[in-house]
Design an enzyme around this catalytic site. Structure first.
Site, PDB file in Angstrom:
ATOM      1  CG  ASN A  36      64.954  46.042  19.250  1.00 34.91           C
ATOM      2  OD1 ASN A  36      64.047  46.624  19.310  1.00 34.91           O
ATOM      3  ND2 ASN A  36      66.165  46.408  19.745  1.00 34.91           N
ATOM      4  CB  SER A  38      63.927  48.340  22.369  1.00 39.90           C
ATOM      5  OG  SER A  38      63.850  48.957  21.058  1.00 39.90           O
ATOM      6  CG  PHE A  84      59.388  53.090  10.441  1.00 38.25           C
ATOM      7  CD1 PHE A  84      58.865  54.089  10.328  1.00 38.25           C
ATOM      8  CD2 PHE A  84      58.996  51.953   9.518  1.00 38.25           C
ATOM      9  CE1 PHE A  84      57.887  54.456   9.075  1.00 38.25           C
ATOM     10  CE2 PHE A  84      57.791  52.156   8.542  1.00 38.25           C
ATOM     11  CZ  PHE A  84      57.485  53.610   8.234  1.00 38.25           C
ATOM     12  CB  SER A 128      62.968  64.200  12.961  1.00 37.64           C
ATOM     13  OG  SER A 128      62.669  65.353  13.925  1.00 37.64           O
ATOM     14  CE1 TYR A 154      64.849  60.317  17.306  1.00 35.88           C
ATOM     15  CE2 TYR A 154      64.182  62.765  17.018  1.00 35.88           C
ATOM     16  CZ  TYR A 154      64.042  61.459  16.687  1.00 35.88           C
ATOM     17  OH  TYR A 154      63.184  61.157  15.567  1.00 35.88           O
ATOM     18  CE  LYS A 158      65.411  59.305  13.626  1.00 34.99           C
ATOM     19  NZ  LYS A 158      65.157  57.955  12.876  1.00 34.99           N
ATOM     20  CG  PHE A 182      56.766  68.778  10.587  1.00 33.99           C
ATOM     21  CD1 PHE A 182      57.523  68.314   9.433  1.00 33.99           C
ATOM     22  CD2 PHE A 182      57.024  70.220  11.019  1.00 33.99           C
ATOM     23  CE1 PHE A 182      58.261  69.003   8.881  1.00 33.99           C
ATOM     24  CE2 PHE A 182      58.042  70.942  10.240  1.00 33.99           C
ATOM     25  CZ  PHE A 182      58.645  70.608   9.173  1.00 33.99           C
ATOM     26  NE  ARG A 235      57.502  70.472  19.006  1.00 31.87           N
ATOM     27  CZ  ARG A 235      58.027  71.209  19.511  1.00 31.87           C
ATOM     28  NH1 ARG A 235      57.685  72.627  19.241  1.00 31.87           N
ATOM     29  NH2 ARG A 235      58.752  71.266  20.379  1.00 31.87           N
ATOM     30  N   GLY A 297      65.558  70.184  25.478  1.00 31.33           N
ATOM     31  CA  GLY A 297      65.322  69.707  23.903  1.00 31.33           C
ATOM     32  C   GLY A 297      64.284  70.429  22.900  1.00 31.33           C
TER      33      GLY A 297
END
Ligand code: NAD
Ligand code: UFG
Length: 341
Positions: A36, A38, A84, A128, A154, A158, A182, A235, A297
């Site tokens: 879409n 977005s 996705f 995730s 979020y 998931k 990751f 990370r 977060g």
């Protein structure tokens, strides 16, 4: 390999979806792409065609629109779905939780309704590492660990998505695979496709490339008091092309259970400061940065155990973090020269 090669790719003009489409086409699949816009734009479809030499079948619309979604299932004989489409910014989800629950869960519920109606049983779900709910992994995270409490709405979308899929798999022929990413970074090695954030990037590497390209004044490194060697978050950064290839492998996975789950990472942690230093070393360009407060977060350190994907998907990361940085920088320059937005 599965017989019918039409695969629905939801969120296909996004960062990971677009790279996966390239891999699908190269292996003879026919991606049916839905988005879409977005968080992406139509220019990505052109870039995919430029790389593959093929035109994409594309539908613009919102997955929360059941009629739109069903019309795609009616037109195509789909043999599988790679899902996705979702909102993905951790901090934004803390600010606007309902926005995230509505988009990410309603889209999935509608998709599962269509899959049930049209008897499409194969789904690869973008999950995730946030579902582990771990704040600081001293050891690599393995799929055998039970999922924990994600620290953002979020992350919960998931977590709930996985739970929903697992429950349905136990009661039907649905065979989902959860790929727990990751930190995907980088761009297609051609430099002609990459991440195209709308507005200021949320993710760190596009923020770095845009800063160095002069589009942003400076990078803010969020927090320098984390429980990590240099105080910045750690990370597990993985090249997006490697992530994309894992999805194609997942399509021909043989199941020993109702569903399966795989980590996608490299197994190596890198701090934000190390990433900045690596960028400077590889490109020879200084990164203008300052330290700022922690971002809501965020967690200290996360990195993956990737042995399960190696064993059962015959997949492992082939590209390095250096490759990813170089490809991302190549893409940033290409897209500016070619005015892609
Ligand atoms: P992205 O934002 O680039 O791509 C997602 C795409 O989905 C966008 O093009 C957006 O326009 C589309 N979309 C969103 N909601 C939609 C809806 N209701 N209907 C139709 N299209 C919709 O994100 P990405 O980085 O490519 O991530 C893909 C998936 O992987 C997401 O589910 C994300 O949560 C997950 N994931 C991403 C990362 C990461 O670091 N990029 C890490 C872990 C998990
Ligand atoms: N960061 C900065 N400055 C920025 C952007 C990010 O310092 O401008 C830092 C973050 O604080 C974090 C690191 O860079 O420490 C990585 O941040 P990203 O936003 O690039 O990625 P995240 O690790 O926050 O998020 C990713 C995915 C999510 C997923 C999450 C799980 O985008 O989908 O990993 O931890 F949920």
């Amino acid at each position: 390999m599965i017989e019918n090669k039409e695969i629905l790719v939801t969120g296909g003009t996004g960062f990971i979806g677009s790279h996966t489409i390239v891999e699908l086409v190269e292996l003879g699949y026919t991606p049916i792409v839905l988005d879409n816009y977005s968080n992406s734009s139509s220019s990505i479809i052109r870039q995919i065609s430029l790389i593959t030499g093929k035109k994409c079948i594309f539908y613009q619309g919102d997955m929360r629109d059941k009629v739109f979604l069903k019309s795609i299932f009616t037109k195509h004989q789909l043999s599988g779905v790679i899902h996705f489409a979702a909102f993905k910014a951790v901090a934004e989800s803390v600010e606007k939780p309902l926005h995230y629950y509505d988009n990410n869960l309603v889209a999935l519920i509608n998709l599962l309704g269509c899959m049930e109606e049209f008897r499409v049983n194969k789904i690869v779900f973008s999950s995730s590492c946030t579902v582990y709910g771990v704040e600081n992994s001293l050891e690599p995270l393995t799929e055998q660990m039970s999922v924990g409490k994600p620290n953002s709405p979020y992350g919960w979308t998931k977590w709930m998505g996985e739970q929903m899929l697992a429950d349905i798999a136990g009661k039907s022929d649905l065979r989902p695979i959860f790929l727990r990413y990751f930190n995907p970074i980088g761009a297609h090695p051609s430099g002609k496709l990459g991440e195209l954030p709308l507005g200021p990037p949320n993710n760190v590497l596009p923020y770095i490339t845009q800063t160095v390209a002069g589009l942003r004044k400076e990078l803010t490194i969020f927090g320098k008091d984390y429980d990590t060697p240099d105080g910045t978050c750690v990370r597990d950064y993985i090249h997006v092309t490697d992530v994309a290839k894992a999805h194609v492998r997942a399509l021909s996975h043989s199941f020993n259970s109702n569903f399966d789950v795989f980590n996608l990472g490299t197994g190596k942690g890198t701090s934000v400061l190390e990433l900045v230093r690596l960028f400077e070393k590889i490109t020879g360009k200084p990164v203008n940065y300052q330290f700022g407060p922690r971002r809501p977060g965020d967690v200290d350190a996360l990195f993956a155990d990737v042995s399960k994907a190696k064993k059962f998907l015959n997949w492992n990361a082939e590209r390095t973090i250096e490759d990813a940085i170089l490809d991302a920088w190549k893409w940033e320059q290409y897209r500016l020269e070619n005015e892609i937005s």
